[in-house]
Scaffold this active site. Structure first.
Site, PDB file in Angstrom:
ATOM      1  CD  GLU A 198     -14.739   3.858   7.610  1.00 26.66           C
ATOM      2  OE1 GLU A 198     -16.168   5.006   8.474  1.00 26.66           O
ATOM      3  OE2 GLU A 198     -13.376   4.311   8.262  1.00 26.66           O
ATOM      4  CD  GLU A 272     -18.597   3.008  10.437  1.00 27.35           C
ATOM      5  OE1 GLU A 272     -17.643   3.840  11.297  1.00 27.35           O
ATOM      6  OE2 GLU A 272     -17.734   2.035  10.028  1.00 27.35           O
TER       7      GLU A 272
END
Length: 637
Positions: A198, A272
């Site tokens: 991320e 995710e």
């Protein structure tokens, strides 16, 4: 045939040996599906709109289970349940802070034996996507970065700042050499490796992601590389040569369209898909209803996208490993100890409604019937136990490292303890002498919460909300004590460089900064807890009323094979529980979490030592339950 003639007795013995061997072989292999050893010519590829493995279309049906959040004795149980749900790929992070607790000191053993975890996944027929960081987020203290990095006052985490890249290089030298032999091309289960995590939501250095990518490639990583970001992060989180994947909970067609636009003719994957959410102390327990989740998962699969359920099984933030959340808040809020996450497989490995509904969905993507569901793990509500003896915090100080004297406050990371790696977790006690009453002002320099005492008498609590306390009148010189707790470092957002704990600046009394501190490190590592248990300084509750803060001991007698259980402490306030020297984690009456998970394999027949560090109150009883209590729930918004 062998030129031998066996007697009847010999033939009987031979048949018996063969039969016993067959039974043993069956028992060893019945839960271990045979790994299909296909010819390893071409691993996972992303050269068209669909993944291929060995040149054939491949649909990643993945789930996250972190080896460091699950007792090792249960790794196989959890992975078998993953396989039985119809998933084909395991994803896991690697927590740098646990594998290198002190600079240059590495631990890949027991609970942290990553290679054993990878071998187990392979033996069960699961592929692996490895997410080695170095930053992992994961609602884990400092996103998995070791706190000793913060001893450098100029540290710039997740950048090409030399102090950070040197440490990453050292860690990767040890980690990646263990990982390389387990790659698909070497006959192992790893089909892809994620570059950082991320980074688009951080994005402070455009040279950083190429550095991490090259750090993997130069050490022998040869499988498909991926990155992982939310929609906004996709704009800045990618790196040339790695497939970009997306993270979300609610499906927005515009996000999928955007992923297609920046990466045309490539496979799309939700790295995710958030199956639930985390909880914070003082908030409610988050749930993501199965009836909201199933349509999204079904639609993702209909779009021919690959998916990874984060989490499939959350497990537990044992010890002091839970992080903190600060995005959009005036001050950080600490994560709870459980990481149940409202995932398809519960904190303790129970099947949920989500699990069974997902299994029905995933079964449609398999030509063969799914494997039989592994049996449910038994649990037990042991009888309550009474506290037998207690030990004052002030008495326990003799079993800590030598106290450190400093004119000014020093953060826990900069204390000269743990071979000059500083203190990472737990509590730090700061003491100084005062000679007047008045107003104590923290100047917002307490990280994160301090119990304040004058001559060992409790005065109050200082934290982010309460920054002033009245110090009562007293004659002569008195000892002011601040017991400061690191409640967990922020694991996500732009403030990672600011996560030093303890006293991070001056504390003032009547606007005068306090000086000349004696500082005790109370990191409550196993060695300290074991030293406490062996001392003769414990006092029976029958002899003396307990003083706070303090340590409290009880014995849990187990007369049969130990089972999983939960500790309940309704008459207690805030603290930490240890069982047979293992740190189960924090409890706090503010909730939402009201129970702590005790894995059966961490107990033994006979007496088990339960030690509780409690800050302010106790009813003298430890209760047990066969089911968890995560508190009042609220739907994820």
């Amino acid at each position: 045939m062998f030129g031998l003639r066996l007697s009847l007795k010999q033939r009987y013995c031979l048949l018996l040996c063969v039969a016993v061997g067959a039974i043993l072989a069956y028992r060893f292999t019945r839960n271990r599906p045979e790994v299909v050893r296909m010819k390893r010519a071409e691993g996972l590829r992303a050269n068209s709109s669909q993944f291929t493995l060995e040149g054939k279309p491949f649909h990643i049906l993945g789930g996250s289970i972190h080896y460091f959040r699950v007792p090792r004795a249960y790794w196989e149980d959890r992975l078998l349940k993953m396989k039985a749900c119809g998933l084909n790929t395991l994803t896991t992070y690697v927590p740098w802070n646990m594998h290198e607790p002190e600079r240059g000191v590495f631990n890949f053993e027991d609970q942290l034996d990553l290679e054993a975890y990878l071998r187990l996944a392979a033996s069960l027929g699961l592929w692996v996507i490895l997410r080695p960081g170095p930053y992992i987020c994961a609602e884990w203290d400092l996103g998995g970065l070791p706190s000793w990095l913060l001893r450098d006052k100029n540290m710039k985490l997740r950048t090409t700042y030399p102090g950070f890249t040197d440490a990453v290089n050292s860690f990767f030298n040890h980690l990646i050499e263990k990982v390389v032999p387990h790659q698909y091309s070497k006959g192992g289960p790893i089909i892809a490796v994620q570059v950082e995590n991320e980074y688009g939501s951080y994005a402070k250095d455009d040279k950083y992601m190429p550095f991490i990518k090259e750090s993997l490639l130069s050490r022998g990583i040869s499988e498909l590389l991926l990155t992982s970001d939310n929609k906004e992060g996709l704009k800045l989180g990618g790196v040339k040569g790695a497939l970009e994947t997306i993270n979300f909970q609610k499906l927005n067609p515009k996000d999928i369209k955007y992923l297609d636009e920046i990466q045309p003719h490539k496979p799309k994957m939700v790295m995710e898909y958030w199956s639930g959410w985390f909880d914070l102390w003082g908030d409610l327990h988050h749930v993501y209803p199965a009836e909201d989740m199933l349509p999204v998962v079904t639609e993702i699969l209909k779009l021919n996208m690959s998916i990874n359920l984060y989490m499939f099984h959350g497990g537990t933030n044992f010890g002091f490993m839970s992080g903190a959340f600060a995005v959009g808040m005036p001050a950080p809020k600490a994560m709870v100890t459980n990481y149940d996450y409202d995932a398809p497989l519960s904190e303790v490995g129970d099947y949920t409604t989500k699990y069974h509904l997902l299994r029905n969905v995933f079964s449609q993507y398999h030509a063969q019937p799914l494997t039989v569901l592994p049996p449910h793990q038994d649990r037990r509500a042991y009888q309550p136990v009474s506290i037998q003896q207690h030990l004052s915090l002030w008495v326990s100080l003799q079993f800590t490292d030598k106290a450190f004297k400093s004119e000014r406050p020093v953060s826990m990371e900069n204390l000269p303890v743990n071979n000059n790696n500083g203190q990472s977790y737990g509590y730090t006690l700061y003491e100084t002498t005062i000679s007047s009453e008045g107003t104590l002002n923290s100047k917002n320099n307490i990280r994160d919460r301090a119990l304040v005492y004058v001559d060992k008498h409790f005065v109050g609590v200082l934290d982010y909300k309460t920054q002033e306390l009245a110090v009562p009148y007293g004659k002569g010189k008195r000892t002011l004590s601040l017991l400061v707790e690191n409640c967990g470092r922020v694991n996500y957002g732009k403030t990672l460089d600011e996560q030093r704990k303890g006293l991070v600046g001056d504390i003032e009394l009547n606007k005068n900064p306090l000086r000349d501190f004696v500082i005790h490190s109370l990191d409550m590592k196993p060695g300290f807890v074991n030293r406490l248990e062996g001392t003769g300084h414990w006092i029976s509750l029958r002899q003396q009323r307990p003083s706070f803060p303090g340590f409290f001991q009880a014995k849990l007698y187990v007369n049969s094979s130990p089972k999983d259980t939960f500790i309940k402490l309704p008459g207690w306030g805030k603290g930490v529980v240890f069982i047979n020297g293992r740190n189960l984690g924090r409890y706090w009456s503010v909730g939402p979490q009201q129970t702590l998970y005790v894995p059966g394999p961490w107990l033994h027949r006979g007496n088990n030592q339960v030690t509780v560090f409690e800050e302010q109150e106790t009813d003298g009883r430890i209760q047990f339950s066969s089911s968890p209590d995560y508190g009042m729930s609220v739907d994820v918004q």
